[in-house]
Design an enzyme around this catalytic site. Structure first.
Site, short mmCIF file in Angstrom:
data_model
loop_
_atom_site.label_atom_id
_atom_site.label_comp_id
_atom_site.label_asym_id
_atom_site.label_seq_id
_atom_site.Cartn_x
_atom_site.Cartn_y
_atom_site.Cartn_z
N GLN A 1 -11.26 5.67 16.44
CA GLN A 1 -11.84 5.56 15.10
C GLN A 1 -12.56 4.22 14.93
OE1 GLN A 1 -8.89 4.88 12.07
NE2 GLN A 1 -10.08 5.86 10.45
N GLY A 2 -13.87 4.25 14.80
CA GLY A 2 -14.64 3.01 14.64
C GLY A 2 -15.03 2.78 13.19
N TYR A 3 -14.08 2.32 12.40
CA TYR A 3 -14.35 2.02 10.98
C TYR A 3 -14.41 0.49 10.79
CZ TYR A 3 -13.52 6.68 8.84
OH TYR A 3 -13.60 7.98 8.43
N SER A 4 -13.28 -0.18 11.05
CA SER A 4 -13.15 -1.61 10.71
C SER A 4 -14.09 -2.48 11.53
CB SER A 4 -11.72 -2.09 10.96
OG SER A 4 -10.81 -1.27 10.29
N SER B 1 -8.03 1.28 17.82
CA SER B 1 -6.87 1.73 18.60
C SER B 1 -7.32 2.71 19.67
CB SER B 1 -5.86 2.42 17.68
OG SER B 1 -5.45 1.55 16.67
N GLU C 1 -5.50 10.54 7.10
CA GLU C 1 -4.88 9.40 7.77
C GLU C 1 -3.66 8.94 6.98
OE1 GLU C 1 -7.48 6.06 8.46
OE2 GLU C 1 -5.98 5.01 9.66
N GLU D 1 -1.33 -3.89 -0.48
CA GLU D 1 -1.98 -4.41 -1.69
C GLU D 1 -3.07 -3.44 -2.17
OE1 GLU D 1 -1.49 -6.16 1.06
OE2 GLU D 1 -0.07 -7.72 0.43
C1 LIG Z 1 -2.02 -1.24 14.28
C2 LIG Z 1 -3.37 -1.12 13.67
C3 LIG Z 1 -4.25 -0.17 14.15
C4 LIG Z 1 -5.52 -0.06 13.60
N1 LIG Z 1 -6.38 0.86 14.14
C5 LIG Z 1 -7.63 0.95 13.65
C6 LIG Z 1 -8.56 1.87 14.23
O1 LIG Z 1 -8.24 2.60 15.18
N2 LIG Z 1 -9.80 1.91 13.75
C7 LIG Z 1 -10.21 1.14 12.70
O2 LIG Z 1 -11.34 1.27 12.27
N3 LIG Z 1 -9.36 0.24 12.13
C8 LIG Z 1 -8.09 0.12 12.59
N4 LIG Z 1 -7.22 -0.79 12.04
C9 LIG Z 1 -7.71 -1.71 11.03
C10 LIG Z 1 -7.18 -1.46 9.62
O3 LIG Z 1 -7.80 -0.36 9.05
C11 LIG Z 1 -7.45 -2.75 8.82
O4 LIG Z 1 -6.65 -3.76 9.42
C12 LIG Z 1 -7.09 -2.61 7.38
O5 LIG Z 1 -7.99 -1.76 6.73
C13 LIG Z 1 -7.12 -4.00 6.67
O6 LIG Z 1 -8.33 -4.66 6.90
P1 LIG Z 1 -8.38 -6.14 7.48
O7 LIG Z 1 -7.51 -6.22 8.68
O8 LIG Z 1 -9.81 -6.50 7.64
O9 LIG Z 1 -7.70 -7.05 6.36
P2 LIG Z 1 -8.39 -7.58 5.05
O10 LIG Z 1 -9.08 -6.47 4.37
O11 LIG Z 1 -9.18 -8.80 5.38
O12 LIG Z 1 -7.13 -7.99 4.19
C14 LIG Z 1 -6.44 -9.23 4.38
C15 LIG Z 1 -5.41 -9.35 3.26
O13 LIG Z 1 -6.06 -9.37 1.98
C16 LIG Z 1 -5.56 -8.36 1.13
N5 LIG Z 1 -6.63 -7.79 0.32
C17 LIG Z 1 -7.85 -7.41 0.74
N6 LIG Z 1 -8.56 -6.92 -0.32
C18 LIG Z 1 -7.74 -6.95 -1.39
C19 LIG Z 1 -7.89 -6.57 -2.75
N7 LIG Z 1 -9.03 -6.02 -3.21
N8 LIG Z 1 -6.83 -6.76 -3.59
C20 LIG Z 1 -5.66 -7.29 -3.14
N9 LIG Z 1 -5.48 -7.70 -1.85
C21 LIG Z 1 -6.50 -7.53 -0.99
C22 LIG Z 1 -5.02 -7.29 2.10
O14 LIG Z 1 -4.05 -6.48 1.48
C23 LIG Z 1 -4.45 -8.15 3.22
O15 LIG Z 1 -3.16 -8.60 2.89
C24 LIG Z 1 -5.94 -0.92 12.54
C25 LIG Z 1 -5.03 -1.87 12.04
C26 LIG Z 1 -3.78 -1.98 12.61
C27 LIG Z 1 -2.85 -3.01 12.06
#
Ligand SMILES: Cc1cc2nc3c(=O)[nH]c(=O)nc-3n(C[C@H](O)[C@H](O)[C@H](O)COP(=O)(O)OP(=O)(O)OC[C@H]3O[C@@H](n4cnc5c(N)ncnc54)[C@H](O)[C@@H]3O)c2cc1C
Length: 402
Positions: free
Chosen positions: A129-132, A164, A247, A389
């Protein structure tokens, strides 16, 4: 809410039990237990179990029968999940089976469905999954990976992160930016692509438990056929949101937590600490265990409310969000207690030791060996698939109108 069990449900449960008794060998169970700490699963084990389920036609319980699913009712799916958890079956990769498959059923073309769905079921294609992206996680709509039209193709440039299983996957579904003119959500397109296209580079990211589970993927002038687009150009946000519902949806978190607590209880009952009584007799430990059991029961009841709504074709509303928040946090509290229970046996990181070849055998009971890596990988449960959050924000909007 109707909690009564129909006779057919009991018969179905028997059928599932018979199947598991025959096909889930001791070797598969042992390997599934050993991989229990991992974020997803053990690759070879997952593919082996998928092939067994595929032969029986049970690999995609939630898909309609016409697309190779089981056509089971919501209650039958719930029973199946319960029985698999109780038996300790290996886990499968969710990206194709639980995310892309249902999305194509809802938004794909006939051609995409007939080409792709059978290959997801058989395991011939493994999807990531290429989202983030770096800087675009919770605020996914800000993503920057760009796709520019060129003849029948898109030329893709940018990077995806935390992808992942990209090191195993032969295909990816991704969100890319095809326009910057309107609201950020409007310029996003959902595409599917092959991972062996020229210009794609996959760099490993090792998580803090020592596991290679996710990656950063780089795209440099990658030529992706437009035929791989799902939905119209610029409508990828609608497709992505549809996919996220799958998901985030689960009906078995309560059972899974109860399962983890049973294992913890067993370990705490057996463990001998020199002359000291078993840990289960420690008042403080028992109190924390009981609190967690009550929470796991609450989650299981919340899931039954969701189940009941879904069975009646009603929208479960915010109950699913409550369940996701509570279950991810409870999972982490159980993992914390497991590390405490393991004590010094939980200290060696067996994952890293195995990787580099230790000069001594495993130390301590098997349960303790999974405790520390499980605790470390478990930090992800309040991040992946929408952070705690962000889930609370959604809840505040839905229920309180904030
Ligand atoms: C084990 C694992 C597997 C993953 N696999 C994939 C994958 O296969 N494909 C993919 O695309 N992504 C994947 N992800 C990524 C995942 O979707 C993101 O980590 C997640 O969406 C959070 O984004 P971020 O890491 O950029 O954190 P950020 O969005 O930068 O958040 C950092 C902190 O700020 C807080 N925050 C952010 N915005 C707000 C708000 N508006 N209000 C309050 N608090 C806020 C968050 O809650 C967090 O505590 C994976 C993540 C993990 C941990």
């Amino acid at each position: 809410m109707d909690m009564a069990h129909a006779k057919e449900d009991d018969l179905f449960r028997e059928e599932v039990r018979d199947f598991l008794a025959e096909k889930l060998t001791d070797d598969l169970k042992r390997r599934a237990r050993a991989a229990g700490w991992r974020t997803f699963t053990d690759h070879d084990l997952a593919m082996e179990w998928q092939s067994i389920l595929h032969s029986r036609g049970w690999v995609a319980p939630a898909w309609p029968k016409e697309f190779g699913g089981t056509g089971w009712s919501v209650m039958e799916r719930f029973i199946y999940q319960q029985e698999c958890l109780a038996a300790g079956t290996p886990r499968l990769y969710p990206q194709g089976l639980m995310m892309l498959g249902p999305t194509l059923i809802g938004h794909g073309t006939d051609e995409q469905r007939s080409e792709i769905l059978p290959r997801i079921l058989s395991g011939d294609d493994l999807w990531c999954q290429g989202y983030s992206e770096p800087g675009s996680g919770s605020d996914l709509a800000s993503l920057q990976t760009k796709a520019v039209k060129d003849g029948d193709d898109y030329i893709v440039n940018g990077t995806k992160i935390w992808t992942s299983t990209a090191h195993y996957a032969n295909r990816m579904f991704a969100l890319v930016r095809t326009s910057t003119e309107d609201r950020p959500q409007k310029g996003i397109t959902f595409i599917m692509l092959d991972m062996d296209l020229p210009g794609i580079k996959v760099d490993p990211i090792i998580n803090m438990a020592g596991e290679h589970e996710f990656n950063q993927v780089f795209f440099t002038d990658v030529r992706v056929p437009q035929a791989g687009r799902v939905g119209p150009e610029g409508q990828g946000w609608t497709v992505a949101k549809y996919l996220l519902e799958f998901e985030r949806g689960s009906l078995s978190a309560g059972a899974s937590l109860a399962n983890a607590l049973t294992k913890l209880k067993l370990f705490a009952s057996e463990r001998e600490r020199d002359d000291a009584p078993a840990l289960i007799d420690d008042g403080g430990f028992r109190t924390r265990l009981s609190e967690l059991e009550v929470t796991a029961d609450t989650i299981a009841m919340t899931e039954k409310i969701v189940l009941s709504s879904l069975s009646a074709n009603q929208n479960p509303g915010s109950a699913a969000n409550v369940s996701k928040i509570l279950s991810s946090e409870t999972q982490q509290r159980i993992q914390e207690l497991a590390v405490e229970a393991a004590g010094y046996y939980g200290v060696p990181n067996h994952v890293v030791l195995e990787e580099f070849g230790p000069n001594f055998g495993p130390v301590g009971p098997a349960f303790a060996r999974n405790a520390a890596p499980g605790y470390l990988t478990g930090r992800m449960s309040t991040i992946a698939g929408g952070t705690g959050e962000v889930q609370r924000n959604i809840l505040a909007k839905m229920e309180l109108g904030l």
